[in-house]
Design a protein around this motif. Sequence first.
Motif, mmCIF file in Angstrom:
data_model
loop_
_atom_site.group_PDB
_atom_site.id
_atom_site.type_symbol
_atom_site.label_atom_id
_atom_site.label_comp_id
_atom_site.label_asym_id
_atom_site.label_seq_id
_atom_site.Cartn_x
_atom_site.Cartn_y
_atom_site.Cartn_z
ATOM 1 N N SER A 375 -9.517 8.121 -6.019
ATOM 2 C CA SER A 375 -10.198 8.554 -4.795
ATOM 3 C C SER A 375 -9.606 9.869 -4.305
ATOM 4 O O SER A 375 -8.438 10.182 -4.562
ATOM 5 N N LEU A 376 -10.421 10.621 -3.567
ATOM 6 C CA LEU A 376 -10.024 11.912 -3.040
ATOM 7 C C LEU A 376 -10.221 11.912 -1.528
ATOM 8 O O LEU A 376 -11.242 11.445 -1.024
ATOM 9 N N SER A 419 -5.572 9.935 -4.783
ATOM 10 C CA SER A 419 -4.902 8.638 -4.920
ATOM 11 C C SER A 419 -5.544 7.841 -6.039
ATOM 12 O O SER A 419 -6.763 7.880 -6.230
ATOM 13 N N GLY A 420 -4.691 7.121 -6.751
ATOM 14 C CA GLY A 420 -5.217 6.347 -7.859
ATOM 15 C C GLY A 420 -4.358 5.147 -8.201
ATOM 16 O O GLY A 420 -3.297 4.913 -7.600
ATOM 17 N N LYS A 421 -4.837 4.400 -9.176
ATOM 18 C CA LYS A 421 -4.146 3.213 -9.681
ATOM 19 C C LYS A 421 -4.064 3.301 -11.192
ATOM 20 O O LYS A 421 -4.954 3.837 -11.855
ATOM 21 N N PHE A 425 -0.103 -1.810 -12.538
ATOM 22 C CA PHE A 425 1.283 -1.389 -12.661
ATOM 23 C C PHE A 425 1.686 -0.344 -11.630
ATOM 24 O O PHE A 425 2.845 -0.288 -11.220
ATOM 25 N N ALA A 426 0.745 0.485 -11.173
ATOM 26 C CA ALA A 426 1.161 1.580 -10.297
ATOM 27 C C ALA A 426 0.040 1.995 -9.354
ATOM 28 O O ALA A 426 -1.144 1.938 -9.708
ATOM 29 N N ASP A 427 0.455 2.413 -8.154
ATOM 30 C CA ASP A 427 -0.401 3.133 -7.206
ATOM 31 C C ASP A 427 0.269 4.482 -6.954
ATOM 32 O O ASP A 427 1.491 4.559 -6.818
ATOM 33 N N TYR A 428 -0.538 5.535 -6.847
ATOM 34 C CA TYR A 428 0.061 6.848 -6.653
ATOM 35 C C TYR A 428 -0.822 7.713 -5.767
ATOM 36 O O TYR A 428 -2.037 7.495 -5.649
ATOM 37 N N THR A 429 -0.181 8.715 -5.147
ATOM 38 C CA THR A 429 -0.880 9.732 -4.373
ATOM 39 C C THR A 429 -0.182 11.065 -4.618
ATOM 40 O O THR A 429 1.048 11.149 -4.533
ATOM 41 N N VAL A 430 -0.945 12.081 -4.921
ATOM 42 C CA VAL A 430 -0.426 13.442 -5.000
ATOM 43 C C VAL A 430 -1.274 14.301 -4.064
ATOM 44 O O VAL A 430 -2.447 13.999 -3.820
ATOM 45 N N GLU A 472 4.129 4.046 -6.316
ATOM 46 C CA GLU A 472 4.618 2.677 -6.179
ATOM 47 C C GLU A 472 4.416 1.974 -7.517
ATOM 48 O O GLU A 472 3.283 1.826 -7.994
ATOM 49 N N LEU A 473 5.513 1.553 -8.109
ATOM 50 C CA LEU A 473 5.478 0.837 -9.387
ATOM 51 C C LEU A 473 5.616 -0.659 -9.127
ATOM 52 O O LEU A 473 6.383 -1.076 -8.255
ATOM 53 N N HIS A 474 4.881 -1.463 -9.902
ATOM 54 C CA HIS A 474 4.876 -2.910 -9.717
ATOM 55 C C HIS A 474 5.284 -3.590 -11.032
ATOM 56 O O HIS A 474 4.429 -4.100 -11.774
ATOM 57 N N PRO A 475 6.597 -3.612 -11.347
ATOM 58 C CA PRO A 475 7.035 -4.263 -12.591
ATOM 59 C C PRO A 475 6.654 -5.739 -12.644
ATOM 60 O O PRO A 475 6.428 -6.287 -13.718
ATOM 61 N N SER A 476 6.576 -6.377 -11.467
ATOM 62 C CA SER A 476 6.094 -7.751 -11.383
ATOM 63 C C SER A 476 5.297 -7.884 -10.098
ATOM 64 O O SER A 476 5.264 -6.966 -9.276
ATOM 65 N N SER A 477 4.660 -9.030 -9.934
ATOM 66 C CA SER A 477 3.805 -9.195 -8.765
ATOM 67 C C SER A 477 4.593 -9.204 -7.457
ATOM 68 O O SER A 477 4.032 -8.938 -6.389
ATOM 69 N N ASN A 478 5.893 -9.483 -7.508
ATOM 70 C CA ASN A 478 6.708 -9.581 -6.302
ATOM 71 C C ASN A 478 7.706 -8.437 -6.121
ATOM 72 O O ASN A 478 8.352 -8.348 -5.080
ATOM 73 N N PHE A 479 7.846 -7.606 -7.161
ATOM 74 C CA PHE A 479 8.875 -6.566 -7.149
ATOM 75 C C PHE A 479 8.219 -5.199 -7.282
ATOM 76 O O PHE A 479 7.369 -4.983 -8.148
#
Length: 791
Positions: A375-376, A419-421, A425-430, A472-479
Amino acid sequence: MSSDLKKKLRLGAAGATMMAAMLSAPAIGQEASEPQAKGGVEDIVVTAQFRGQRLQDTPIAITATTGEALEAKNIQSVTDLTGVAPNVNLSAAAGLNGSAVQAYIRGVGQNDSNFALEPGVGIYIDDVYYGTTFGAILDLTDLDRVEVLRGPQGTLSGKNSIGGSVKLFSRKPDENGGGFVEASTGSYDRLDIRASAGFTIVDGLYARISGVSKSTDGYMKLLDYGCANPGQGIASAQSDSNCQTGTEGGVDVQGIRAALRYAPAGSPLEINLIADYAKNKSEQVATKLLYANNPNVRSYDAANPNGGVPFDSRFITGSKSYTSYASYVSGGNYTTVFGTPYQVTPGNFVTRPTSTAESWGISGNIDYQLSDTLSLKSITAYRKASGTTGVDLDGSPLNIVLQQFGYSHKQFTQELRLSGKVGDFADYTVGGYYYDADDRQTARNQIMLPLFDFLINDPVTNRSQSVFAHVELHPSSNFNIIGGIRYTDDKKSYQFSRRNVDGSAITVPGPFINGLVYGLDGEIGTFKGDRVDYRLGVNYRFNPALMVYAQVATGYKGGGVNPRPYTPDQITTFKPETITTYEAGFKADLLDRRVRLNGAVFFNDYKDLQINRYYCPETSSVTCSMPANAGDAEVLGFELELNAQPVDGLMFDASVGYLDFDYKKVDASTNVTLAMKAPFNPSWQASAGLQYKADLGNSGTLTPRLDWNYQSSFYFNSNNSIDNKIDGRSLFNLRVTYATADNDWSISAGATNLFDKFYYLGKSENVVAYGVNTGVVARPREWFLTVKRNF
């Protein structure tokens, strides 16, 4: 880091860990997708990390409050938000700074509205950054929510959010429409009217209009000294027995906001356009003389330049009276800093006890969903504000400092975010950000001891641009692992204009009128700098009830140029103020979400604190008003917030914040010592609120609410003294609301400052240079009655 602070930090971290362990035990086994319990503490979605997240899933020390909750607490202005979150101090600025806000979070902020100086707390309106504290006393009509982020937001918000950010989000137009009309009356002939209405133009195109008008008479009476004290050597300027000449502290504000939203169902495109206008014709803040001792300033005696009534304690009114002898008129006999007598005929310069601001702005927020995972967002805005303020610093019929300031601020901002996914595993924004401001400070400045009576007309330019990334990195669902970085490039210029009051050039240096500022006219000071800020953090959710986090984050407040040089050699630059914060915290929903407890412990490594110097022996004039970097400090603190709804209808909220400020290195030339504290660093802040909504069946509901707010003492100036110490205070507000069963009508009554506490918000202490100290007096007890119609 010192050994004693290391010990304190270890103890704080151990306490937080132990608390987290205790909180996690009773909630094990709950489902991660468990919905909010009926009657439990309300979930709020925030956008602090560039995407919508539940407050309890956001690993930041953040307080979010809905518009409805703000109304219940009788919070109507930005300056009322002090009681909403721990370690937050927002108030109207002292009279020297015009219609401005003093904003501090965790003891970090700014109390000077000059355009050469940067805020320390970022204030945002619908994601648009407001680049100056001038004109930032904003009304909170028709808000969706407020987010108060504590700690440096260098990567998320950018520069000047070193203390934190205050983000206001107005209610968006939607297909539900609706609105309200509200009228209030109360003490000091208060009359407030607020209204808002939303409607659908066509499917997918919505509009909303909101307006406010507020009027309250001043509570500080200005008295004619000669009238009130006949036979004391000062003639009365009043023609009758009424000794009152005016008031301070009055409010006169009008504003309107229009929003247009394009959001067709199923469309990847959403556009929000907003335009607003506000006019503030309020009076100067209520100011009271506290100390007076300067025999070199005397009343006007035409026949005897060395005669006249001296400036002394006779001009101080009763210690807890809302009265002042401020005249806002020039005139008097003086013995100058050069040892020569000088006379000013009364009335050659007259200002008024007003503090005005007129502002308007337009913004466009475009969201486009490029794909399911990308998304933009574009945020474009232009804002303009201008105003004037009159200053009678001595609060007496004499004249030590008399000033009339004019302010003009124009800013253009542009922000782009992508912003993207990446799967789960990851969410990001530049993104990138651009800020361009053109400001102008004008004034007539009359300070006769150094023979100052000149005009100021100073243009200021301020350009800042940055690029940033957040992941934001999501190595597991809780971490989760979080990283952020932002690069910022700043450039400022300040051009000085110093002219005689007739507009002519100052041509003669030395012990003559305006001789000290000779050579300043046409000079330009510049500042350039760049900065990289970062954030690294981790968070772990033990179960649906408990999340813990830890992070390190940085931020800075921009450097600049001294805007108030007395002599050319005082045109100096000062460095940015920087901070690195180490923080750990937890967020817990307990007892089937009937109780919410959030906490944080933090350690601030503070570098190059910006303060103001008033004594500069290394320059041509010993007297000065010069920003400087005082040194380095360490701050240890913690915060706890509690929200509870133990049974339906009963709500309780509370918070506590603690700050332990400790200078580690100081610049001796600033006269700051290691034993001192930076301004606006109270050791303790606390608040609590209790309300119960009694169901009266078909007759409606009755909701009484009591709020309490406490703040311990702090110093207003960097050079601590008893003269600029602000005593601690404990305040109570009461509100009782009756609403009909259909909630269409409501009537509220109550009182602010319930027990009529007399206290000061700030002090303008200048005892050494001018023998004067004045204080900004807070509002006394005030009752109110409000009728509201929802539709």
